[in-house]
Design an enzyme around this catalytic site. Structure first.
Site, PDB file in Angstrom:
ATOM      1  N   TYR A 135     -38.620 -35.660  18.620  1.00 58.56           N
ATOM      2  CA  TYR A 135     -37.515 -34.880  18.043  1.00 58.56           C
ATOM      3  C   TYR A 135     -37.822 -33.403  18.272  1.00 58.56           C
ATOM      4  O   TYR A 135     -38.940 -32.936  18.016  1.00 58.56           O
ATOM      5  CB  TYR A 135     -37.380 -35.146  16.528  1.00 58.56           C
ATOM      6  CG  TYR A 135     -36.367 -34.217  15.898  1.00 58.56           C
ATOM      7  CD1 TYR A 135     -35.037 -34.587  15.805  1.00 58.56           C
ATOM      8  CD2 TYR A 135     -36.733 -32.939  15.463  1.00 58.56           C
ATOM      9  CE1 TYR A 135     -34.088 -33.708  15.290  1.00 58.56           C
ATOM     10  CE2 TYR A 135     -35.797 -32.055  14.954  1.00 58.56           C
ATOM     11  CZ  TYR A 135     -34.482 -32.451  14.867  1.00 58.56           C
ATOM     12  OH  TYR A 135     -33.542 -31.583  14.366  1.00 58.56           O
TER      13      TYR A 135
ATOM     14  N   GLU B  57     -30.543 -28.786  19.318  1.00 57.17           N
ATOM     15  CA  GLU B  57     -31.285 -29.986  18.911  1.00 57.17           C
ATOM     16  C   GLU B  57     -31.336 -30.965  20.074  1.00 57.17           C
ATOM     17  O   GLU B  57     -30.296 -31.289  20.671  1.00 57.17           O
ATOM     18  CB  GLU B  57     -30.593 -30.650  17.720  1.00 57.17           C
ATOM     19  CG  GLU B  57     -31.396 -31.810  17.151  1.00 57.17           C
ATOM     20  CD  GLU B  57     -30.649 -32.537  16.038  1.00 57.17           C
ATOM     21  OE1 GLU B  57     -29.563 -33.105  16.309  1.00 57.17           O
ATOM     22  OE2 GLU B  57     -31.147 -32.554  14.901  1.00 57.17           O
TER      23      GLU B  57
END
Ligand code: ADP
Ligand code: MG
Length: 399
Positions: A109, A197
């Site tokens: 992530y 992101e």
């Protein structure tokens, strides 16, 4: 403002972030044809909507033939995709991205956000890619690596290397990871982003660092200096009520209740919504008319709030400093006279020219409910709305 995954990937790839080969399609035929252009024998078909969680909701499909690509797209186009981020109404699928499937070794992530307390861009990363950051921080908080960037010097190589080491990236790939991190940071700064992101960023079976998903949001107040970003706006993904307001230079937030709120200033909007809740109601929206609003602007705001079918009562709450209560009152009267209104309207005015404002409302002969305090205004709006509901139910029962 948000953009689509394929647009974010296009931007990030210009900053040395590696992404899989992919192509956009507006129809199942086009998507099937794209497989020729891309080559290979495994493709991922991805619904382009402004929301995450598509994988779990059927918006990301692995396909092994042209026919499968066609069928997957046929299922997606025109449908509303409902993910845990879209709300129950979902978001329409009008574009699909066809991407070469990548062999994943492990998922990471990676997020870049504005951290308001340190007033810096903060990098948030975790070895638990593929899960949402909220889940990671609940289930595996120890896996999260945080690092803030000193704006005067930008993201330094040593800092990026440290992040890579903390993520357990093997030595041969650290440089690739550094390039990815620095690229994201430069894209973030260059376009006044508020969020980048990549979830997941993957290490592939053949030892590359590739972004399989990408999300970018931009600061609306800086869009004027990035026309190439404003052009990426896709209104099909926005709440139509909010885009209508934005087109008219008003800021509007759509909610789920029944009381429409016209206020000035975001702080007063919050207080108004809290007070409506306290009085037992729920706001349908709030519209901020800003400072120095003319009667025409107030009337425009009124029409916008009323164009939402959920609105069953309106509360106007103005604390006038720069604004003028007489102008607001004129705007309310102007709007009510031009609209056939059959729902209760409560107006609470305070501040500059309040007496003139009250006079205008009183003289108008319109059935405006007036209130002096915010609590009283909220109680009256909720009371009038509930009363209307009782009347409507009685009428339906009588029919
Ligand atoms: P979302 O976050 O909206 O669910 P993603 O783009 O992250 O959508 O895709 C969901 C999952 O699908 C990813 O976590 C990844 O495991 C897999 N995936 C996505 N794109 C590819 C690709 N090009 N090759 C292989 N797997 C992929
Ligand atoms: Mg994702």
């Amino acid at each position: 403002m948000d953009i689509h995954e394929y647009q974010a990937k296009e931007i990030l790839s210009r900053f040395n972030v590696e992404v899989p080969k992919g192509a956009l399609a507006y129809s199942p035929e086009q998507a099937a044809y794209r497989t020729h252009e891309l080559g290979g024998d495994k493709w991922i078909v991805k619904a382009q909507v402004h929301a995450g969680g598509r994988g779990k909701a059927g918006g990301v499909k692995l396909c092994q033939s042209q026919d499968e690509v066609y069928d997957a797209c046929n299922d997606m186009f025109g449908r509303k995709l409902v993910t845990h981020q879209t709300g129950p109404q979902g978001k329409g699928i009008y574009r699909v991205y066809v991407e070469s499937a990548v062999q994943i070794d492990h998922e990471i992530y990676l997020g870049f956000v504005l951290d308001r307390s340190s007033q810096r861009v903060m990098i948030v990363a975790s070895t638990e890619g593929g899960m949402e950051i909220e889940e990671i921080s609940a289930d595996r908080p120890e896996s999260i690596v945080r690092s803030t960037v000193e704006p005067a010097v930008g993201l330094q190589e040593f800092q990026a290397r440290e992040i890579a080491f903390n993520l357990g990236i093997e030595p041969g790939l650290v440089q690739h990871m550094v390039r990815t991190l620095q690229g994201c940071y430069r894209a973030f700064l260059e376009f006044d982003a508020t969020m980048v992101e990549i979830n997941p960023l993957v290490v592939t079976g053949d030892n590359r660092v590739v972004a399989l998903d990408a999300k970018m949001s931009f600061d609306d107040n800086a869009l004027f200096r990035h026309p190439q970003i404003s052009e990426l706006r896709d209104k099909s993904q926005e709440d139509p009520r909010e885009s209508r307001a934005a087109d008219r230079g008003l800021s509007y937030v759509g909610l789920d209740g029944n009381i429409g709120c016209i206020v000035n200033g975001a702080g007063l909007a919050m207080a108004t919504m809290d007070t409506i809740k306290l009085a037992g109601g729920a706001p349908a929206n709030f519209l901020d008319i800003g400072g120095g609003a003319s009667p025409e602007r107030v009337a425009k705001a009124f029409r916008l709030v009323l164009s939402d079918d959920n609105v069953q009562a309106v509360l106007v709450n103005i604390f006038a400093g720069i604004n003028r209560c007489d102008w607001v009152a004129e705007g309310v009267v102007l709007a009510l006279k031009s609209l056939q209104l059959d729902i209760p309207v409560v107006v609470r005015l305070a501040g500059t020219n309040v007496e003139e404002g009250q006079k205008i409302l009183a003289k108008s002969g319109l059935p405006i409910i007036r209130a002096t305090s915010l609590m009283e205004a909220a109680e009256r709006a909720v009371g009038a709305w509930q009363n209307d509901l009782v009347q409507a139910t009685k009428m339906r029962a009588a029919l």
